[in-house]
Every structure is written in C-alpha cells, then in structure tokens.
Design a protein around this motif. Structure first.
Motif, PDB file in Angstrom:
ATOM      1  N   ASP A  66      -3.671  40.491  -0.526  1.00  0.00           N
ATOM      2  CA  ASP A  66      -4.556  39.817  -1.480  1.00  0.00           C
ATOM      3  C   ASP A  66      -5.976  40.381  -1.402  1.00  0.00           C
ATOM      4  OD1 ASP A  66      -5.125  37.602  -3.423  1.00  0.00           O
ATOM      5  OD2 ASP A  66      -6.472  36.997  -1.804  1.00  0.00           O
ATOM      6  N   VAL A  67      -6.461  40.628  -0.180  1.00  0.00           N
ATOM      7  CA  VAL A  67      -7.800  41.209  -0.025  1.00  0.00           C
ATOM      8  C   VAL A  67      -7.833  42.609  -0.631  1.00  0.00           C
ATOM      9  CG1 VAL A  67      -9.526  41.980   1.628  1.00  0.00           C
ATOM     10  CG2 VAL A  67      -8.348  39.818   1.997  1.00  0.00           C
ATOM     11  N   TRP A  68      -6.812  43.398  -0.358  1.00  0.00           N
ATOM     12  CA  TRP A  68      -6.750  44.735  -0.948  1.00  0.00           C
ATOM     13  C   TRP A  68      -6.810  44.666  -2.468  1.00  0.00           C
ATOM     14  CZ3 TRP A  68      -2.326  47.747   2.025  1.00  0.00           C
ATOM     15  CH2 TRP A  68      -2.823  48.142   3.277  1.00  0.00           C
ATOM     16  N   ARG A  69      -6.031  43.763  -3.068  1.00  0.00           N
ATOM     17  CA  ARG A  69      -6.023  43.654  -4.529  1.00  0.00           C
ATOM     18  C   ARG A  69      -7.398  43.248  -5.054  1.00  0.00           C
ATOM     19  NH1 ARG A  69      -0.663  41.678  -3.676  1.00  0.00           N
ATOM     20  NH2 ARG A  69      -1.462  39.542  -3.427  1.00  0.00           N
ATOM     21  N   ARG A  70      -8.023  42.312  -4.363  1.00  0.00           N
ATOM     22  CA  ARG A  70      -9.339  41.862  -4.802  1.00  0.00           C
ATOM     23  C   ARG A  70     -10.361  43.005  -4.739  1.00  0.00           C
ATOM     24  NH1 ARG A  70     -12.167  36.976  -5.204  1.00  0.00           N
ATOM     25  NH2 ARG A  70     -10.346  35.797  -4.543  1.00  0.00           N
ATOM     26  N   LEU A  71     -10.347  43.760  -3.672  1.00  0.00           N
ATOM     27  CA  LEU A  71     -11.331  44.828  -3.506  1.00  0.00           C
ATOM     28  C   LEU A  71     -11.052  46.009  -4.433  1.00  0.00           C
ATOM     29  CD1 LEU A  71     -11.843  44.832   0.373  1.00  0.00           C
ATOM     30  CD2 LEU A  71     -13.332  43.854  -1.387  1.00  0.00           C
ATOM     31  N   THR A  72      -9.805  46.414  -4.569  1.00  0.00           N
ATOM     32  CA  THR A  72      -9.510  47.542  -5.453  1.00  0.00           C
ATOM     33  C   THR A  72      -9.777  47.187  -6.913  1.00  0.00           C
ATOM     34  OG1 THR A  72      -7.150  46.942  -5.480  1.00  0.00           O
ATOM     35  CG2 THR A  72      -7.843  48.632  -3.899  1.00  0.00           C
ATOM     36  N   ALA A  73      -9.686  45.901  -7.260  1.00  0.00           N
ATOM     37  CA  ALA A  73     -10.005  45.486  -8.620  1.00  0.00           C
ATOM     38  C   ALA A  73     -11.489  45.665  -8.936  1.00  0.00           C
ATOM     39  CB  ALA A  73      -9.599  44.028  -8.844  1.00  0.00           C
ATOM     40  N   ARG A  74     -12.318  45.730  -7.906  1.00  0.00           N
ATOM     41  CA  ARG A  74     -13.758  45.924  -8.099  1.00  0.00           C
ATOM     42  C   ARG A  74     -14.160  47.389  -8.173  1.00  0.00           C
ATOM     43  NH1 ARG A  74     -17.968  42.952  -7.815  1.00  0.00           N
ATOM     44  NH2 ARG A  74     -18.442  44.664  -9.234  1.00  0.00           N
ATOM     45  N   LEU A  75     -13.238  48.299  -7.929  1.00  0.00           N
ATOM     46  CA  LEU A  75     -13.587  49.713  -7.917  1.00  0.00           C
ATOM     47  C   LEU A  75     -13.837  50.245  -9.324  1.00  0.00           C
ATOM     48  CD1 LEU A  75     -10.972  51.080  -5.347  1.00  0.00           C
ATOM     49  CD2 LEU A  75     -13.442  50.859  -4.971  1.00  0.00           C
ATOM     50  N   ALA A  76     -14.804  51.148  -9.427  1.00  0.00           N
ATOM     51  CA  ALA A  76     -14.999  51.893 -10.659  1.00  0.00           C
ATOM     52  C   ALA A  76     -13.835  52.863 -10.849  1.00  0.00           C
ATOM     53  CB  ALA A  76     -16.322  52.655 -10.582  1.00  0.00           C
ATOM     54  N   PRO A  77     -13.609  53.343 -12.077  1.00  0.00           N
ATOM     55  CA  PRO A  77     -12.576  54.365 -12.281  1.00  0.00           C
ATOM     56  C   PRO A  77     -12.783  55.542 -11.328  1.00  0.00           C
ATOM     57  CG  PRO A  77     -13.366  53.554 -14.395  1.00  0.00           C
ATOM     58  CD  PRO A  77     -14.270  52.949 -13.340  1.00  0.00           C
ATOM     59  N   GLY A  78     -11.703  55.940 -10.693  1.00  0.00           N
ATOM     60  CA  GLY A  78     -11.793  57.013  -9.707  1.00  0.00           C
ATOM     61  C   GLY A  78     -12.306  56.567  -8.357  1.00  0.00           C
ATOM     62  N   GLY A  79     -12.454  55.250  -8.179  1.00  0.00           N
ATOM     63  CA  GLY A  79     -13.003  54.719  -6.933  1.00  0.00           C
ATOM     64  C   GLY A  79     -12.003  54.678  -5.802  1.00  0.00           C
ATOM     65  N   LEU A  80     -12.529  54.405  -4.598  1.00  0.00           N
ATOM     66  CA  LEU A  80     -11.714  54.433  -3.385  1.00  0.00           C
ATOM     67  C   LEU A  80     -12.116  53.281  -2.475  1.00  0.00           C
ATOM     68  CD1 LEU A  80      -9.573  56.427  -2.080  1.00  0.00           C
ATOM     69  CD2 LEU A  80     -11.476  57.296  -0.717  1.00  0.00           C
ATOM     70  N   LEU A  81     -11.126  52.585  -1.942  1.00  0.00           N
ATOM     71  CA  LEU A  81     -11.312  51.602  -0.872  1.00  0.00           C
ATOM     72  C   LEU A  81     -10.799  52.226   0.416  1.00  0.00           C
ATOM     73  CD1 LEU A  81     -11.672  48.767   0.475  1.00  0.00           C
ATOM     74  CD2 LEU A  81      -9.389  48.209  -0.415  1.00  0.00           C
TER      75      LEU A  81
END
Length: 264
Positions: free
Chosen positions: A129-144
């Motif tokens: 769930d944390v991963w989904r929340r954080l990756t949803a905030r990434l800009a296009p081409g972003g990286l967590l």
C-alpha cells in the motif's frame, strides 16, 4: 499534478537514526541510473522522505545529484514537526524541508522519492500500500527507491520502483566488510526480509550468491573487488543480473524484481 494531499501527514514517526554518509551507496546508484532523467526534467525535484532526526542525508543527496544534474532540487520531508524545525537552518539553494508523510505534500510530482530505513518498522502487509501511494506521486519517468542499510552504510539493499511497480533489487556493500554475500540478508527491505526462508526466491538467490562467492575464492588474491566481479559474472548465468562490471566494481549487484518477488 496529483490531487491535493490530506491535511494530516500519512505514516508514523520513525526512530530517526541517521549518520553522515550513511546513504552514499544508494545515492551513488541513483546518480548513475537516474541522473539523465533529472537533467531532462522541467522540474527535477527529488524527495528525501523520512530523513530522520538530522538532515545530513538530504544535504548529501542534493550535492550528489547536482554532480550529474546541476538543476536538481531536494525536498526533505519528515512527519515529526520538531525534526523539520531543526532542519530549517540547513536550507540552501535547491534544498528545503517540509512537514509531511507518505502523501508527499508538494505542488509538483517529484521525479525521485528516496525512502531509506523508513518501512523497517512497518508490517510486511503494509508495504504494498505504501509503495502504491508513493509511486502514484511520481512524475512521468519518476523513480521510487526504498530500502534499508546499516548504521554507517556498509551494507544496503534497496528496491527501485516506477509507476507500474517494483523493477529491480540492488545489493550493495563495502567489500572489505563482507564475509559472504548472504551477510546482506539482515538489510533486506521489509518486502523481502521475512521471505528469506527455504522455498522463497530471495533465499535461493542468496544461497547461489554465497556459492558463487565461495567458487570465486581464488580471485581474492587480486582483492575483494575482483572476487565480487567474478561472483557477479557467475551469478548472472542463472539469475537476471541487470548491471555490468562498471557497477559491480562499486560493490553492487542489481537483479530483476520478478526473480526475487515473494511467492503468495
């Protein structure tokens, strides 16, 4: 641009343990693999999420990213207001601090979120769930980049994720401190650390890593680095090792996430 974040930070306060240079191995990898994306971006913003009781890791991240992306900016985000207040005197050109959590309260989606030693205290079933929340905030081409290291940064394991989910797992170490690769098991990120048991892929990988390291023992006379390179080359015969000698020389090995992902 993402929806307006919730008024209260999402997450819980971490222990806050930090030391200068603790995250140098992760930072070095990020600069090498994500520097080009930061250089191209209109808003090259990186987040140091949960930087802890002192702001050293955020300061260091800015300096390391600017060696490859001179316009990069870093925002340190902490859920504990007192830590944010203590960090404010360290603000400088390209570096700010903000109160927040997993909602990542920024006006623009960042191109990088680094969350080191943050999920260690969470339950394994909370990680996705944390991963989904954080990756949803990434800009296009972003990286967590999410992972765990020891107190002085000698041993580190992290997962790199894009908006679609996890991509890779990187094992990184100061080679002179290593007896065998499976010593890194204690630094597996939360998604994997409880899966280091027979029948799970990460357990089989570490077993094979140790076997390749033992077989490469004759190369130790040329130094630990040469032994590690030989080990990584042998390991790549049976596992999807994604990097090459230039990264192996740094004491790293990166493997496709799908090969190590937990079995349901």
């Amino acid at each position: 641009m993402s929806p307006r974040p919730p008024s209260r930070p999402v997450g819980t306060v971490t222990r806050g343990t930090t030391n200068p240079n603790r995250l140098r191995r992760m930072d070095r990898w990020i600069a090498a693999t994500h520097g080009a994306a930061l250089r191209r971006a209109d808003h090259p913003v990186a987040v140091d999420l949960g930087y802890g009781a002192a702001p050293w890791t955020a300061v260091e991240l800015l300096h390391r990213l600017r060696t490859v992306a001179p316009r990069a900016r870093v925002v340190g985000i902490e859920i504990e207001p007192a830590r944010v207040a203590a960090a404010l005197p360290y603000e400088q050109d390209g570096l700010t601090f903000r109160h927040g959590g997993f909602e990542v309260p920024l006006p623009h989606d960042p191109l990088l979120i680094r969350a080191a030693n943050v999920l260690r205290q969470y339950d394994e079933d909370q990680v996705a769930d944390v991963w989904r929340r954080l990756t949803a905030r990434l800009a296009p081409g972003g990286l967590l980049v999410e992972g765990t290291c020891d107190e002085i940064g000698r041993r580190h394991v992290w997962v790199a994720l894009g908006p679609e989910g996890p991509r890779t797992v990187t094992f990184a170490t100061r080679l002179g401190s290593l007896d065998r690769p499976s010593d890194l098991a204690e630094r597996l990120p939360k998604a994997l650390i409880h899966r280091n048991v027979p029948g799970e892929p990460v357990h089989a990988f570490l077993r094979d890593f140790d076997r390749a390291w033992a077989a490469a023992a004759p190369y130790a006379s040329y130094g630990a680095r040469q032994r590690w390179i030989r080990t990584a080359r042998a390991l790549s015969a049976d596992w999807p090792v994604l990097d090459r000698p230039a990264r192996w020389r740094q004491g790293e090995v990166t493997v496709a996430w799908g090969a190590l992902a937990p079995r349901d």
